[in-house]
Design an enzyme around this catalytic site. Sequence first.
Site, PDB file in Angstrom:
ATOM      1  N   HIS A  99       0.886  -1.171   0.000  1.00 31.32           N
ATOM      2  CA  HIS A  99       0.000   0.000   0.000  1.00 31.32           C
ATOM      3  C   HIS A  99       0.924   1.222   0.000  1.00 31.32           C
ATOM      4  O   HIS A  99       2.021   1.160   0.580  1.00 31.32           O
ATOM      5  CB  HIS A  99      -0.829   0.098   1.277  1.00 31.32           C
ATOM      6  CG  HIS A  99      -1.669  -1.089   1.597  1.00 31.32           C
ATOM      7  ND1 HIS A  99      -1.185  -2.197   2.224  1.00 31.32           N
ATOM      8  CD2 HIS A  99      -2.998  -1.307   1.424  1.00 31.32           C
ATOM      9  CE1 HIS A  99      -2.168  -3.066   2.414  1.00 31.32           C
ATOM     10  NE2 HIS A  99      -3.279  -2.560   1.935  1.00 31.32           N
ATOM     11  N   ASP A 102       2.465   1.918   3.272  1.00 35.08           N
ATOM     12  CA  ASP A 102       3.480   0.998   3.813  1.00 35.08           C
ATOM     13  C   ASP A 102       4.890   1.479   3.493  1.00 35.08           C
ATOM     14  O   ASP A 102       5.823   1.209   4.238  1.00 35.08           O
ATOM     15  CB  ASP A 102       3.358  -0.408   3.193  1.00 35.08           C
ATOM     16  CG  ASP A 102       1.972  -0.996   3.315  1.00 35.08           C
ATOM     17  OD1 ASP A 102       1.265  -0.648   4.272  1.00 35.08           O
ATOM     18  OD2 ASP A 102       1.608  -1.807   2.440  1.00 35.08           O
TER      19      ASP A 102
END
Length: 429
Positions: A99, A102
Amino acid sequence: MSKFPNVPKIQYEGRSSKNPFAFKHYNPQETVFGKTMEEHLRFAVAYWHTFNASGADPFGVGTAVRSWDSLSPLDRSKARVEANFEFLEKMNVNFYCFHDADIAPEGATLAETNKNLDVIVAMLKDYQKSTGKRLLWNTVNMFSNPRYVHGASTSNNADVFAYAAASVKKGLEIGKELGAENYVFWGGREGYESLLNTDLKLEQDNLARFLHMAVDYAKEIGFDAQFLIEPKPKEPTKHQYDYDAATALAFLQSYDLKDKFKLNLEANHATLAGHTFEHELRTARINGILGSIDANQGDLLLGWDTDEFPTDLVSTTLAMFEVLKNDGLGRGGINFDAKVRRSSFEDEDLFFAHIAGMDTFARGLKAAAKLIDERVLDEIVENRYRSFQEGIGADIVSGKATLKSLEAYALQAKPIKMSRAASSSSNLL
Ligand code: XLS
Ligand code: NI
Ligand code: NI
């Protein structure tokens, strides 16, 4: 500097090996049905569970001990990039998934967040080039930040819709920059808590508008990844719109999106929806939308998404059966959307967990190939539906039969008896 100095490169040593840092079943170059295991399985490491997760749960803080914990946010992100590529190398895994949230710290503004992303994306790109590792898929986290309290593209607040759209625009640009094979939409907060305050129609229309915008923009910038929807019935939201494969399929059909999307199916999401994993894979496969897999398993005694590493051989066998019948996953792969338990807080545990998951899928692949090769299930199924191959059954399948012709047939036919013949074929046989 090495992030995992105590871990060697994981090699295949065969089933008699007692070395915890070795594959017992995953032998990347071994061929099954003319393709190597590596080509069949296309494993990916999930950035969030492996490099970001701390082991925190609602009752306690994180337990994981990572060498990058004490660094400042941007340096921590850079250290995680290094860890990711060392991990992929040592695990002999070719792909990873993330993501946006992240890989880089969120800034105070959208512009600042994008700037942080640019720094890390440039670094990821360099590492991809020097290691040959690839991005299976990326996505945008539209569920953690408080702004998404009522959803992202299904929020009641148009400013939130706009912010989410801007983030996805950036996500698509990142996917293009890094050559992602797929781009994923998982709508963790796209759903509702109470129908009494919800305009269900507007929310679903908006979700579809959002997806069409994404498809259009990807086309505009020449990002040719396969788009994937990841169904999940609940958690964090009480009722999520992409409930399961069948619900997602109906949504895609209603909104003229079916030829643009496939599904990314996750084992634990299937069980949360009251299905088996293979049910979800089969539903997608027969409708031509089996795209990719988020590999994990739930705990039947627990009612939430525990995201455990897959160790259930029956489940991986039946999953790989569907994948083989699908002629592979195409641009998709098998992403370990799985996390070590809170008590497995050491770096080495990340390796042990992935070894277990990869070995379990490798065994599943071999067992599934054997099932297909020996026609174990195919024969049973063919026999079971034999009555549709000739006579009245063939008329039904070909579309020749009508209620009238079937009535005429039923009136003259012998009574249906509960015999072996009646359960496996028509009473004509
Ligand atoms: C959460 C989901 C999530 C997606 C990507 O349950 O599985 O991790 O895979 O947003
Ligand atoms: Ni997932
Ligand atoms: Ni999940």
